[in-house]
Design an enzyme around this catalytic site. Sequence first.
Site, PDB file in Angstrom:
ATOM      1  N   ASN A  24       0.828  -1.203   0.000  1.00 61.46           N
ATOM      2  CA  ASN A  24       0.000   0.000   0.000  1.00 61.46           C
ATOM      3  C   ASN A  24       0.865   1.257   0.000  1.00 61.46           C
ATOM      4  O   ASN A  24       2.069   1.187   0.219  1.00 61.46           O
ATOM      5  CB  ASN A  24      -0.916  -0.016   1.237  1.00 61.46           C
ATOM      6  N   HIS A  29      21.005   2.775  15.706  1.00 60.42           N
ATOM      7  CA  HIS A  29      22.247   3.273  16.275  1.00 60.42           C
ATOM      8  C   HIS A  29      22.542   2.524  17.567  1.00 60.42           C
ATOM      9  O   HIS A  29      21.623   2.071  18.248  1.00 60.42           O
ATOM     10  CB  HIS A  29      22.144   4.779  16.542  1.00 60.42           C
ATOM     11  N   ALA A  49      -2.482  -3.323  13.037  1.00 60.34           N
ATOM     12  CA  ALA A  49      -2.209  -1.923  12.717  1.00 60.34           C
ATOM     13  C   ALA A  49      -1.608  -1.224  13.920  1.00 60.34           C
ATOM     14  O   ALA A  49      -2.029  -1.435  15.058  1.00 60.34           O
ATOM     15  CB  ALA A  49      -3.501  -1.235  12.288  1.00 60.34           C
ATOM     16  N   ARG A  84      10.569  -8.109  18.212  1.00 63.30           N
ATOM     17  CA  ARG A  84      11.018  -9.502  18.358  1.00 63.30           C
ATOM     18  C   ARG A  84      10.362 -10.364  17.286  1.00 63.30           C
ATOM     19  O   ARG A  84       9.327  -9.995  16.733  1.00 63.30           O
ATOM     20  CB  ARG A  84      10.637 -10.039  19.726  1.00 63.30           C
TER      21      ARG A  84
END
Length: 130
Positions: A28, A58, A102, A108
């Site tokens: 999408n 980072h 959503a 993980r």
Amino acid sequence: MDETFHLIPPVYTDHGVNIRVGRNVFVNPSCRFNDVGGIEIDDDVMLGPDVALITSGHPLDVARRRTGITSAPIRIGRNVWIGASAVVLQGVTIGADAVVAAGAVVTRDVPARSVVAGVPATVISSGISC
């Protein structure tokens, strides 16, 4: 790209060269692919609007944070559905037939045939029928 690949622009990427996309994938609009670490998307995957696949970051160490980059691949298994505005972070593998709700932030690995939701994403259902 395979002829069964469907993408609704705009889609954003930082490099665009470390992305592998399978057959019958649907993307999408407004998705973001940060592909420094590599992104693998298997067959029959659907990505909702504004999904972000982020393969780099980072170091947590303050002394190295501004001078270093960490990265790890994202792997998305067959027949996965990732809902609108979900974020998948570096090093995550999403198992086949899984659903990412959503707005979830996936930090993980996601087991196959499960539904994850929340921040950070946790399994809310497993063994879904497909």
